[in-house]
Write an enzyme that holds these catalytic residues in place. Structure first.
Site, PDB file in Angstrom:
ATOM      1  N   TYR A  77       0.822  -1.199   0.000  1.00  0.00           N
ATOM      2  CA  TYR A  77       0.000   0.000   0.000  1.00  0.00           C
ATOM      3  C   TYR A  77       0.867   1.265   0.000  1.00  0.00           C
ATOM      4  O   TYR A  77       0.545   2.255  -0.670  1.00  0.00           O
ATOM      5  CB  TYR A  77      -0.929   0.001   1.208  1.00  0.00           C
ATOM      6  CG  TYR A  77      -1.956  -1.105   1.193  1.00  0.00           C
ATOM      7  CD1 TYR A  77      -2.451  -1.607  -0.009  1.00  0.00           C
ATOM      8  CD2 TYR A  77      -2.434  -1.649   2.384  1.00  0.00           C
ATOM      9  CE1 TYR A  77      -3.389  -2.616  -0.023  1.00  0.00           C
ATOM     10  CE2 TYR A  77      -3.379  -2.660   2.368  1.00  0.00           C
ATOM     11  CZ  TYR A  77      -3.855  -3.148   1.163  1.00  0.00           C
ATOM     12  OH  TYR A  77      -4.790  -4.151   1.140  1.00  0.00           O
ATOM     13  N   GLU A 104       5.650  16.507   0.533  1.00  0.00           N
ATOM     14  CA  GLU A 104       4.907  16.390  -0.720  1.00  0.00           C
ATOM     15  C   GLU A 104       3.869  15.275  -0.638  1.00  0.00           C
ATOM     16  O   GLU A 104       2.764  15.396  -1.193  1.00  0.00           O
ATOM     17  CB  GLU A 104       5.876  16.131  -1.874  1.00  0.00           C
ATOM     18  CG  GLU A 104       5.234  16.169  -3.249  1.00  0.00           C
ATOM     19  CD  GLU A 104       4.659  17.536  -3.576  1.00  0.00           C
ATOM     20  OE1 GLU A 104       3.504  17.575  -4.080  1.00  0.00           O
ATOM     21  OE2 GLU A 104       5.332  18.553  -3.335  1.00  0.00           O
ATOM     22  N   GLU A 120      -4.783  17.083  -0.506  1.00  0.00           N
ATOM     23  CA  GLU A 120      -5.505  17.475  -1.710  1.00  0.00           C
ATOM     24  C   GLU A 120      -6.532  16.407  -2.110  1.00  0.00           C
ATOM     25  O   GLU A 120      -7.652  16.736  -2.531  1.00  0.00           O
ATOM     26  CB  GLU A 120      -4.518  17.703  -2.856  1.00  0.00           C
ATOM     27  CG  GLU A 120      -3.679  18.962  -2.709  1.00  0.00           C
ATOM     28  CD  GLU A 120      -2.764  19.169  -3.901  1.00  0.00           C
ATOM     29  OE1 GLU A 120      -2.653  18.235  -4.725  1.00  0.00           O
ATOM     30  OE2 GLU A 120      -2.174  20.257  -4.002  1.00  0.00           O
ATOM     31  N   GLU A 180     -16.762  20.977  -5.614  1.00  0.00           N
ATOM     32  CA  GLU A 180     -16.997  22.390  -5.870  1.00  0.00           C
ATOM     33  C   GLU A 180     -16.045  23.241  -5.036  1.00  0.00           C
ATOM     34  O   GLU A 180     -15.413  22.760  -4.097  1.00  0.00           O
ATOM     35  CB  GLU A 180     -18.456  22.745  -5.549  1.00  0.00           C
ATOM     36  CG  GLU A 180     -19.470  21.966  -6.373  1.00  0.00           C
ATOM     37  CD  GLU A 180     -20.889  22.323  -5.980  1.00  0.00           C
ATOM     38  OE1 GLU A 180     -21.065  23.117  -5.036  1.00  0.00           O
ATOM     39  OE2 GLU A 180     -21.823  21.798  -6.617  1.00  0.00           O
ATOM     40  N   TYR A 181     -15.971  24.519  -5.427  1.00  0.00           N
ATOM     41  CA  TYR A 181     -15.092  25.422  -4.693  1.00  0.00           C
ATOM     42  C   TYR A 181     -15.614  25.633  -3.280  1.00  0.00           C
ATOM     43  O   TYR A 181     -16.798  25.908  -3.063  1.00  0.00           O
ATOM     44  CB  TYR A 181     -14.996  26.774  -5.401  1.00  0.00           C
ATOM     45  CG  TYR A 181     -14.214  27.798  -4.614  1.00  0.00           C
ATOM     46  CD1 TYR A 181     -12.828  27.796  -4.634  1.00  0.00           C
ATOM     47  CD2 TYR A 181     -14.873  28.752  -3.841  1.00  0.00           C
ATOM     48  CE1 TYR A 181     -12.101  28.733  -3.906  1.00  0.00           C
ATOM     49  CE2 TYR A 181     -14.167  29.686  -3.109  1.00  0.00           C
ATOM     50  CZ  TYR A 181     -12.776  29.675  -3.148  1.00  0.00           C
ATOM     51  OH  TYR A 181     -12.061  30.597  -2.423  1.00  0.00           O
ATOM     52  N   HIS A 182     -14.715  25.481  -2.325  1.00  0.00           N
ATOM     53  CA  HIS A 182     -15.075  25.707  -0.922  1.00  0.00           C
ATOM     54  C   HIS A 182     -13.906  26.426  -0.251  1.00  0.00           C
ATOM     55  O   HIS A 182     -12.744  26.011  -0.413  1.00  0.00           O
ATOM     56  CB  HIS A 182     -15.366  24.387  -0.206  1.00  0.00           C
ATOM     57  CG  HIS A 182     -16.056  24.575   1.115  1.00  0.00           C
ATOM     58  ND1 HIS A 182     -15.392  25.029   2.250  1.00  0.00           N
ATOM     59  CD2 HIS A 182     -17.349  24.381   1.480  1.00  0.00           C
ATOM     60  CE1 HIS A 182     -16.232  25.101   3.252  1.00  0.00           C
ATOM     61  NE2 HIS A 182     -17.437  24.716   2.823  1.00  0.00           N
ATOM     62  N   LYS A 219      -5.626  23.124   1.105  1.00  0.00           N
ATOM     63  CA  LYS A 219      -4.654  22.919   0.031  1.00  0.00           C
ATOM     64  C   LYS A 219      -3.537  23.951   0.095  1.00  0.00           C
ATOM     65  O   LYS A 219      -2.350  23.620  -0.098  1.00  0.00           O
ATOM     66  CB  LYS A 219      -5.351  22.984  -1.324  1.00  0.00           C
ATOM     67  CG  LYS A 219      -6.295  21.816  -1.593  1.00  0.00           C
ATOM     68  CD  LYS A 219      -6.869  21.902  -2.992  1.00  0.00           C
ATOM     69  CE  LYS A 219      -7.765  20.720  -3.296  1.00  0.00           C
ATOM     70  NZ  LYS A 219      -8.299  20.766  -4.678  1.00  0.00           N
ATOM     71  N   ASP A 220      -3.883  25.199   0.359  1.00  0.00           N
ATOM     72  CA  ASP A 220      -2.869  26.254   0.410  1.00  0.00           C
ATOM     73  C   ASP A 220      -1.901  26.044   1.575  1.00  0.00           C
ATOM     74  O   ASP A 220      -0.688  26.249   1.438  1.00  0.00           O
ATOM     75  CB  ASP A 220      -3.538  27.628   0.531  1.00  0.00           C
ATOM     76  CG  ASP A 220      -4.273  28.026  -0.739  1.00  0.00           C
ATOM     77  OD1 ASP A 220      -4.037  27.371  -1.779  1.00  0.00           O
ATOM     78  OD2 ASP A 220      -5.070  28.977  -0.683  1.00  0.00           O
TER      79      ASP A 220
END
Length: 229
Positions: A12, A65, A72, A81-83, A90-91
């Site tokens: 895995y 990474e 992500e 959708e954008y949230h 993510k940022d």
């Protein structure tokens, strides 16, 4: 039974590494950078402590990474959708990778600089170019040659490969500065500036062919000109 579970956990883990390498361009870049660092470790007479520090730094970057990719994936799984909160997740994960990569650059420069500086001085000890009017002649020659090639390609209806004048002159001047100064630190700074300039041009120009052609032309003119001095 426990051995089977252990082997599955390894499988895995390898699948996770494979997924990250296949889908994430940054991870491929990190792996390539790590490979170059390891090859330098084999070539340079480095101490055990220096090699261990580089290993730890490589593991930190790759781990950051991996965590970034996992975050992500979870954010995309929760919502397509954008949230705002998904963007924050993510940022922040990307910021962690950026800090870790910056730390790796600092460590790499600190460890490799003494060795590379010695090799750089040895390589340029007999080939340092004097600063005189000949350098200006090479730059002017690069300007007119780039202009002539642009005109010739336009007549041949190959406008897509017309070399960029800015990229050509910037590359030519960068090589001349490196040849005149003969200092590794200044060379790195010049290359950083050149990379930033070329990166900006690539970002805001739709076609990359003129930039690539300009860089290659400027490098060739500068190298040939330096050899003729």
């Amino acid at each position: 039974m426990w051995l089977t579970k252990l082997l599955r956990s390894f499988v895995y883990a390898l699948e996770g590494l494979k997924y990250t390498v296949v889908t994430q361009r940054n991870m491929r870049f990190h792996f390539l950078s790590a490979l170059c660092v390891l090859l330098l470790c084999l070539y340079l007479p480095m101490s055990k402590v220096e090699v261990l520090v580089l290993f730890v730094t490589i593991v930190l970057v790759l781990s950051a990474e991996l965590f970034n990719t996992a975050i992500e994936a979870v954010a995309d799984m929760v919502t397509k959708e954008y949230h705002p909160l998904a963007k924050v997740a993510k940022d922040v994960a990307a910021g962690a990778v950026l800090i870790t990569a910056g730390f790796a650059v600092i460590v790499g420069i600190s460890v490799f600089y003494p060795y590379l500086d010695s090799l750089f001085r040895l390589a340029l000890s007999q080939s340092t170019v004097p600063a005189n009017i000949s350098l200006a002649v090479i730059v002017v020659l690069d300007f007119f040659l780039t202009l002539l090639i642009k005109g010739w390609l336009q007549r041949k209806e190959h406008q897509a490969w017309e070399p960029s004048m800015i990229a050509s002159i910037a590359s030519c001047v960068s090589v001349l500065l490196i040849a005149v100064i003969g200092n590794l630190l200044i060379t790195l700074l010049v290359l950083v500036l050149l990379t930033m300039l070329i990166g900006t041009r690539l970002r805001y120009q739709s076609s990359r062919k003129p930039i690539v052609a300009g860089v290659i032309l400027g490098l060739l003119v500068a190298v040939v000109g330096v050899q003729l001095l």
